[in-house]
Design an enzyme around this catalytic site. Structure first.
Site, PDB file in Angstrom:
ATOM      1  N   ARG A  48       3.056   2.996  -7.934  1.00  0.00           N
ATOM      2  CA  ARG A  48       2.667   2.273  -6.729  1.00  0.00           C
ATOM      3  C   ARG A  48       1.255   2.707  -6.344  1.00  0.00           C
ATOM      4  NH1 ARG A  48       1.178   6.316  -4.344  1.00  0.00           N
ATOM      5  NH2 ARG A  48       0.934   5.028  -2.497  1.00  0.00           N
ATOM      6  N   GLY A  49       0.701   2.038  -5.318  1.00  0.00           N
ATOM      7  CA  GLY A  49      -0.703   2.254  -4.989  1.00  0.00           C
ATOM      8  C   GLY A  49      -1.518   1.212  -5.733  1.00  0.00           C
ATOM      9  N   ALA A  50      -2.426   0.551  -5.012  1.00  0.00           N
ATOM     10  CA  ALA A  50      -3.083  -0.638  -5.560  1.00  0.00           C
ATOM     11  C   ALA A  50      -3.764  -0.410  -6.920  1.00  0.00           C
ATOM     12  CB  ALA A  50      -4.070  -1.184  -4.526  1.00  0.00           C
ATOM     13  N   ARG A  91       4.832  -7.624  -6.987  1.00  0.00           N
ATOM     14  CA  ARG A  91       4.418  -7.267  -5.624  1.00  0.00           C
ATOM     15  C   ARG A  91       3.224  -8.150  -5.259  1.00  0.00           C
ATOM     16  NH1 ARG A  91       4.001  -1.151  -4.095  1.00  0.00           N
ATOM     17  NH2 ARG A  91       4.663  -2.039  -2.102  1.00  0.00           N
ATOM     18  N   GLN A 198       5.823   7.732   1.653  1.00  0.00           N
ATOM     19  CA  GLN A 198       4.791   8.072   0.667  1.00  0.00           C
ATOM     20  C   GLN A 198       3.927   9.241   1.139  1.00  0.00           C
ATOM     21  OE1 GLN A 198       5.601   4.983   1.586  1.00  0.00           O
ATOM     22  NE2 GLN A 198       5.211   3.461   0.000  1.00  0.00           N
ATOM     23  N   ASP A 239      -5.130  -2.078   0.035  1.00  0.00           N
ATOM     24  CA  ASP A 239      -4.486  -2.901  -1.000  1.00  0.00           C
ATOM     25  C   ASP A 239      -5.238  -4.195  -1.241  1.00  0.00           C
ATOM     26  OD1 ASP A 239      -2.206  -1.095   0.116  1.00  0.00           O
ATOM     27  OD2 ASP A 239      -1.594  -1.786  -1.875  1.00  0.00           O
ATOM     28  N   ASN A 249      -3.380  -2.635   4.220  1.00  0.00           N
ATOM     29  CA  ASN A 249      -2.973  -1.327   3.693  1.00  0.00           C
ATOM     30  C   ASN A 249      -1.541  -1.077   4.190  1.00  0.00           C
ATOM     31  OD1 ASN A 249      -3.647   1.083   2.178  1.00  0.00           O
ATOM     32  ND2 ASN A 249      -3.613   2.185   4.114  1.00  0.00           N
ATOM     33  N   LYS A 250      -0.988   0.039   3.796  1.00  0.00           N
ATOM     34  CA  LYS A 250       0.398   0.378   4.117  1.00  0.00           C
ATOM     35  C   LYS A 250       0.719   0.161   5.593  1.00  0.00           C
ATOM     36  CE  LYS A 250       3.063   1.266   2.026  1.00  0.00           C
ATOM     37  NZ  LYS A 250       4.022   0.214   1.570  1.00  0.00           N
TER      38      LYS A 250
HETATM   39  O1  MRU Z   1       3.693   0.412  -1.142  1.00  0.00           O
HETATM   40  P1  MRU Z   1       2.659   1.292  -1.782  1.00  0.00           P
HETATM   41  O2  MRU Z   1       3.074   2.733  -1.844  1.00  0.00           O
HETATM   42  O3  MRU Z   1       2.214   0.752  -3.113  1.00  0.00           O
HETATM   43  O4  MRU Z   1       1.420   1.211  -0.812  1.00  0.00           O
HETATM   44  C1  MRU Z   1       0.260   1.916  -1.123  1.00  0.00           C
HETATM   45  C2  MRU Z   1      -0.787   1.833  -0.112  1.00  0.00           C
HETATM   46  O5  MRU Z   1      -0.697   1.124   0.862  1.00  0.00           O
HETATM   47  C3  MRU Z   1      -2.042   2.598  -0.388  1.00  0.00           C
HETATM   48  O6  MRU Z   1      -2.600   3.097   0.792  1.00  0.00           O
HETATM   49  C4  MRU Z   1      -3.047   1.646  -1.043  1.00  0.00           C
HETATM   50  O7  MRU Z   1      -2.464   1.039  -2.170  1.00  0.00           O
HETATM   51  C5  MRU Z   1      -4.263   2.327  -1.448  1.00  0.00           C
HETATM   52  S1  MRU Z   1      -3.942   3.338  -2.823  1.00  0.00           S
HETATM   53  C6  MRU Z   1      -5.313   3.939  -3.520  1.00  0.00           C
END
Ligand code: MRU
Length: 348
Positions: A48-50, A91, A198, A239, A249-250
């Site tokens: 996970r994470g963009a 996603r 997270q 994201d 973002n999250k």
């Molecule tokens: O749902 P996730 O854990 O994939 O969400 C991740 C985030 O929102 C991060 O802050 C974002 O992807 C930036 S990661 C470098």
């Protein structure tokens, strides 16, 4: 001060991931040998994470090419199209996923050579995307560190670290790691980041493992900490960033941004240019993922809410650009007006 964790890589004909659903209690690696296993891993947040999702998706196309039994280009392209469609359904919010799939699709569409040549080229492209991602993290650390004051107490939300990229520096945590290399970080406050934690499971683990000072707090404690003068700045990842500088973002990032503004604190967003989506005018156009109610109604598998209760569970929110002090990219620090300055950046 980059991390030693390898979040996603190609190993022995498979996409190898550290399974982030098992952190911090177990460090288990998963070898994805088919596209469905990888797609499921993205959906349930094993990876996970963009940026990490983008790298995984690029490898996923190379994996699809490897396992395809097609002997001609038309057959191989049909198998690749099916894999791309499956990965694209995993996603919706992080644009890096679609960016990486598009790069691989363009390569396939324009490929003039043999099927095996295309297989090799897709893997080479995925490896390049991973290398670029690692290099972007190192550059984010350099540029972002200039924004951080001495003795900084920094709040971050979710995990935008090595675990959210291929490894190395990360994005928001790259800025923090870069500042730490210069001896400027007094404390990192990690929001736990409900509902999937997270911040608690990943950011706290990642920073503690690397010996950086980190303090965990529940999401609803950040405002009080700011009110007491305990935070100097906020650094988060992204994201998707739209043409006007709005930032997905999250979930919870918007709340933190409003709190930061109320308390006169700068909010920095760190992201590689692969997270820019200048085709969208504003954050209102960003597709926001909604996830299963069980993520909210239970904790570690134990029910914490009445059975059947209605649930609202968006995985991301949008922070309007006017709450964003600056956007740190691998090409430099971008300040308002974002429409002009982001467009100029992408034409570099
Ligand atoms: O749902 P996730 O854990 O994939 O969400 C991740 C985030 O929102 C991060 O802050 C974002 O992807 C930036 S990661 C470098």
């Amino acid at each position: 001060m980059s991390s030693k964790v390898v979040t996603v890589e190609w190993r022995d004909g498979a996409v190898r991931l550290i399974d982030q659903t098992l952190l911090p209690t177990a460090e288990v690696y998963l070898d994805c040998r088919d596209v469905e296993t990888l797609a499921e891993a993205i959906e349930v947040l094993r990876v996970r994470g963009a940026p990490a999702i983008g790298v995984a998706a690029a490898y996923g196309v190379a994996l699809a090419a490897r396992v395809s039994t097609a002997t001609d280009l038309a057959g191989l392209r049909a198998d690749l199209a099916a894999a791309v469609a499956r990965l694209a359904r995993t996603r919706p919010t992080a644009v890096n996923l679609f960016w990486a799939l598009q790069l691989q699709t363009s390569l396939s569409d324009a490929w003039p050579g043999s099927p095996n040549g295309l297989r090799a080229a897709l893997l080479a492209r995925a490896e390049q995307i991973r290398e670029d991602d690692l290099a972007a993290g190192a550059a984010l650390a350099q540029h972002g560190a200039t924004l951080i004051p001495a003795e900084a107490r920094i709040l971050t939300h979710c995990n935008a670290g090595a675990l959210a990229t291929s490894g190395g520096y990360g994005t928001a945590l790259a800025v923090i790691r870069g500042a730490a290399e210069q001896g400027k970080v007094a404390m990192v406050y990690a929001d736990e980041t409900r509902p999937l934690l997270q911040g608690a499971r990943l950011t706290a683990w990642e920073l503690a493992t690397d010996g950086l000072p980190v303090t965990l707090l529940c999401d609803n404690m950040a405002g009080f900490l700011m009110q007491r003068g305990g935070i100097d700045c906020v650094v988060v990842g992204a994201d998707r960033i739209t043409a006007n500088g709005d930032v997905a973002n999250k979930i919870g990032t918007y709340s933190v941004a409003v709190l930061a503004r109320h308390h006169g604190l700068p909010l920095y967003v760190a992201a590689p240019v692969s997270t820019l989506d200048l085709s969208l005018a504003s954050g209102a156009e960003i597709p926001i993922e909604e996830r299963r109610p069980e993520e909210v109604t239970s904790f570690a598998g134990v029910p914490t809410a009445p059975a059947g209760i209605a649930v609202y569970n968006p995985a991301f929110d949008v922070t309007p650009h006017d709450l964003v002090t600056a956007i740190v990219t691998e090409l430099g620090v971008v300040r308002p007006p974002y429409r002009e300055n982001l467009a100029r950046l992408q034409s570099v």
